[in-house]
Design a protein around this motif. Structure first.
Motif, PDB file in Angstrom:
ATOM      1  N   LYS A 115       0.846  -1.204   0.024  1.00 58.87           N
ATOM      2  CA  LYS A 115       0.027   0.144  -0.034  1.00 58.87           C
ATOM      3  C   LYS A 115       1.070   1.298  -0.025  1.00 58.87           C
ATOM      4  O   LYS A 115       1.656   1.321   1.032  1.00 58.87           O
ATOM      5  CB  LYS A 115      -0.733   0.212   1.229  1.00 58.87           C
ATOM      6  N   PRO A 116       0.734   2.090  -1.060  1.00 62.07           N
ATOM      7  CA  PRO A 116      -0.028   1.949  -2.340  1.00 62.07           C
ATOM      8  C   PRO A 116       0.765   1.100  -3.007  1.00 62.07           C
ATOM      9  O   PRO A 116       2.092   0.580  -2.843  1.00 62.07           O
ATOM     10  CB  PRO A 116       0.025   3.546  -2.779  1.00 62.07           C
ATOM     11  N   PRO A 117       0.378   0.429  -4.106  1.00 60.66           N
ATOM     12  CA  PRO A 117      -0.893   1.091  -4.820  1.00 60.66           C
ATOM     13  C   PRO A 117      -2.352   0.305  -4.397  1.00 60.66           C
ATOM     14  O   PRO A 117      -3.390   0.918  -4.641  1.00 60.66           O
ATOM     15  CB  PRO A 117      -0.760   0.532  -6.367  1.00 60.66           C
ATOM     16  N   ALA A 118      -2.020  -0.651  -3.613  1.00 61.22           N
ATOM     17  CA  ALA A 118      -3.397  -1.317  -2.925  1.00 61.22           C
ATOM     18  C   ALA A 118      -3.630  -0.501  -1.706  1.00 61.22           C
ATOM     19  O   ALA A 118      -2.975   0.061  -1.227  1.00 61.22           O
ATOM     20  CB  ALA A 118      -3.167  -2.613  -2.794  1.00 61.22           C
ATOM     21  N   THR A 119      -4.897  -1.042  -1.209  1.00 61.81           N
ATOM     22  CA  THR A 119      -5.194  -0.863   0.243  1.00 61.81           C
ATOM     23  C   THR A 119      -4.717  -1.792   1.042  1.00 61.81           C
ATOM     24  O   THR A 119      -4.602  -2.905   0.435  1.00 61.81           O
ATOM     25  CB  THR A 119      -6.571  -0.179   0.508  1.00 61.81           C
ATOM     26  N   ILE A 120      -5.026  -1.899   2.487  1.00 58.07           N
ATOM     27  CA  ILE A 120      -4.628  -2.996   3.438  1.00 58.07           C
ATOM     28  C   ILE A 120      -6.065  -3.763   2.840  1.00 58.07           C
ATOM     29  O   ILE A 120      -5.924  -5.127   2.879  1.00 58.07           O
ATOM     30  CB  ILE A 120      -4.571  -2.518   4.647  1.00 58.07           C
ATOM     31  N   GLU A 121      -7.443  -3.140   3.174  1.00 56.80           N
ATOM     32  CA  GLU A 121      -8.450  -4.047   3.027  1.00 56.80           C
ATOM     33  C   GLU A 121      -8.678  -4.119   1.706  1.00 56.80           C
ATOM     34  O   GLU A 121      -8.094  -3.573   0.638  1.00 56.80           O
ATOM     35  CB  GLU A 121      -9.771  -3.240   3.746  1.00 56.80           C
ATOM     36  N   TRP A 122      -9.560  -5.063   1.418  1.00 56.84           N
ATOM     37  CA  TRP A 122      -9.914  -5.199  -0.057  1.00 56.84           C
ATOM     38  C   TRP A 122     -11.137  -4.428  -0.723  1.00 56.84           C
ATOM     39  O   TRP A 122     -11.337  -4.328  -1.710  1.00 56.84           O
ATOM     40  CB  TRP A 122     -10.092  -6.744  -0.491  1.00 56.84           C
ATOM     41  N   GLU A 123     -12.232  -4.171   0.403  1.00 54.91           N
ATOM     42  CA  GLU A 123     -13.286  -3.529   0.023  1.00 54.91           C
ATOM     43  C   GLU A 123     -13.299  -2.199   0.918  1.00 54.91           C
ATOM     44  O   GLU A 123     -12.821  -2.264   2.200  1.00 54.91           O
ATOM     45  CB  GLU A 123     -14.497  -4.118   0.281  1.00 54.91           C
TER      46      GLU A 123
END
Length: 529
Positions: A521-529
């Motif tokens: 994180k980034p590019p993702a977040t820790i949670e999926w939603e």
């Protein structure tokens, strides 16, 4: 001014530094209370606060920029010891008649520092040492009365001081652990220069908070929304110690908690602490409400709105309640820019604890943790007698497992995810405990900070017992992070990942595949939603 602030405290001026909160935490680690204040706090306002010392944070701006954070120069005339870091050194220099220049070469990361002459804040540290730099601008000419106390190859004024006026500054960042003598530098300033005492301890804090809560509440009834999370659990234990059965905890069980958590809440608060606890079984109510809902934001809205509807219904049943206890903590306030700080740090999120009171309903808020950092809340929980498994509970979203199930939430999916998630937590709890025993550090950089299972809305082909299966995969997410602002995927040993995968496939009905998320994180977040 905060009425219940300790007699000695350090005011940390916030110039928008990424390390602003870290400075306050490092001071508190040395058992001195600190508080972040806006950098434009006037000398008159500051004098009324009566801080024992001032620390000027760093910041990303240039002191000569039109929109650069500014401060009242009269602060330096109050006779209060001041220590500036990075931007804090530069603005001190400019305000007192020195000059700051734009260097041809910046310094970012570790730098080799060499001491020059005597220094009260560098006293007892090596002649040569490694410090952490992050700058392009630097002081080129010190103000009258100041002496240069250290240099680097790039920075001719790595630190400066005017001991006669108790003004000290460093271009480097003593608050970060990469500065090898940072703790010693802070200690020199707090204890040798300012003459403070390391008296801000958990035992004293509890006594002070209990007295404060009793005065604030008086004979009124208090209600608390208890989730079983760290913050609400510590508030419950602290407020109950202060006012006993004047506090009623309402635990709204929406059915999307992790396996074993509702039972733990009952055991700890009803059996161990003997608190008045209302356990609202709303599982079926939520299941019907979420049927057919797939959009994650709609899930969040429905769950949040229904939670407060249920909670306020219970409050009316209890009757005569005048106060609502909240688990708001210091970073909530700092990051939201709400109420109690006006710092220059960018607003990161809306205050997540703002209450949607129904029309005609209002409670006075009591927020006893609103000036505590998360690690301090955990310390407080242990000192209050909460079990370690609750105090070290990892972050968990309010909507619970509903947002770790991609797509519609069904009883079948909930059962799969609860069982798979329990295995992930059991194995990685044990892994973290082994690391703690080896290192003695509960926050090891190599430990998992947050870990859980996610259930995607797909099925895949597998083979079990010579038969083809068409079942669900489980995604395992494990990250390392200090503050959740950034995170990296945990570099777990292969045998740990393998054991988690084998156990989930063997023990959880309906799963035939396990995958591991390796996105930072980034590019993702820790949670999926």
């Amino acid at each position: 001014m905060q009425a219940n602030r300790p007699a000695q405290f350090v005011a940390v001026f916030d110039f928008g530094a990424q390390y602003g909160q870290l400075i306050a935490r490092r001071v508190r680690d040395l058992h001195v209370y600190s508080e972040i204040v806006p950098c434009d706090t006037s000398a008159e306002e500051l004098k009324a606060m009566a801080p024992s010392a001032i620390i000027l944070s760093g910041g990303p701006a240039s002191v000569y920029a039109d929109d650069a954070p500014d401060m009242d120069a009269a602060v330096f005339e109050l006779g209060i010891p001041v220590l500036g870091f990075c931007y804090g050194q530069q603005i001190m220099a400019v305000k007192l008649g020195g000059k700051v220049g734009h260097t041809e070469k910046g310094e970012y990361g570790p730098a080799h520092l060499v001491r020059r002459g005597e220094s009260r804040v560098l006293e007892g540290t090596p002649q040569e040492q490694t410090v952490w730099m992050s700058h392009r601008d630097a002081v080129s000419e010190v103000p009258q009365g100041f002496s240069v106390t250290s240099v680097t190859d790039t920075c001719p004024v790595a630190s400066m001081e005017d001991a006669s006026r108790n003004l000290y500054a460093t271009q480097f960042h003593p608050e970060v652990r990469h500065t090898e003598c940072g703790k010693a530098i802070l200690s020199n300033f707090l204890f040798n220069v300012c003459g403070l005492e390391p008296s801000w301890t958990m035992e004293g804090i509890i006594d002070q908070k209990v007295d404060q809560i009793r005065r604030e509440v008086g004979s009124r009834k208090v209600i608390l929304a208890l989730s079983g999370g760290v913050d609400s659990s510590v508030v419950a234990a602290l407020v109950h110690r202060a006012i006993g059965d004047q506090l009623t905890c309402v635990f709204v069980n929406h059915g999307m908690l992790r396996k074993g958590e509702p039972e733990m809440v009952e055991e700890v608060f009803r059996e161990q602490f003997h608190m008045p606890l209302v356990h609202v079984h709303a599982e079926e109510r939520y299941a019907k409400m979420l049927a057919g809902v797939t959009d994650p934001e709609r899930k969040r809205r429905l769950i949040g709105t229904e939670f407060w509807r249920v909670f306020f219904d219970e409050a009316q049943k209890i009757g005569d309640v005048e106060m609502l206890a909240q688990g708001t903590i210091y970073p909530d306030i700092i990051e939201s820019g709400a109420r109690k700080t006006g710092g220059k740090a960018a607003t990161i999120k809306s205050h997540h604890n703002l209450i949607p009171f129904p029309e005609g309903v209002h409670f006075d808020l009591i927020e006893p943790l609103d000036h505590f950092f998360k690690d301090e809340v955990r310390e407080l929980g242990i000192a209050l007698g909460l079990p370690a498994k609750m105090v070290w509970r990892q972050p968990f979203p309010g909507p619970g497992l509903a947002i770790r199930i991609i797509g519609e939430v069904t009883p079948e999916k909930l059962a799969i995810l609860k069982n798979a998630d329990a295995i992930v937590r059991e194995e990685l709890d044990a892994y973290n405990q082994r690391l703690f025993e080896e290192t003695g550090d509960r926050n090891s950089e190599h430990a998992c900070w947050q870990y859980f299972a996610v259930l995607p809305d797909i099925k895949s082909v597998g083979v079990m017992g010579d038969e083809r299966t068409y079942q669900r995969p489980v995604i395992v997410r494990a990250v390392e992070s200090a503050d959740a602002m950034t995170a990296d995927w945990a570099k777990l040993p292969y045998d740990v990942i393998g054991r988690i995968s084998s156990r989930i496939v063997d023990e959880v009905e309906g799963v035939n595949r396990v995958v591991y998320d390796v996105t930072p994180k980034p590019p993702a977040t820790i949670e999926w939603e």
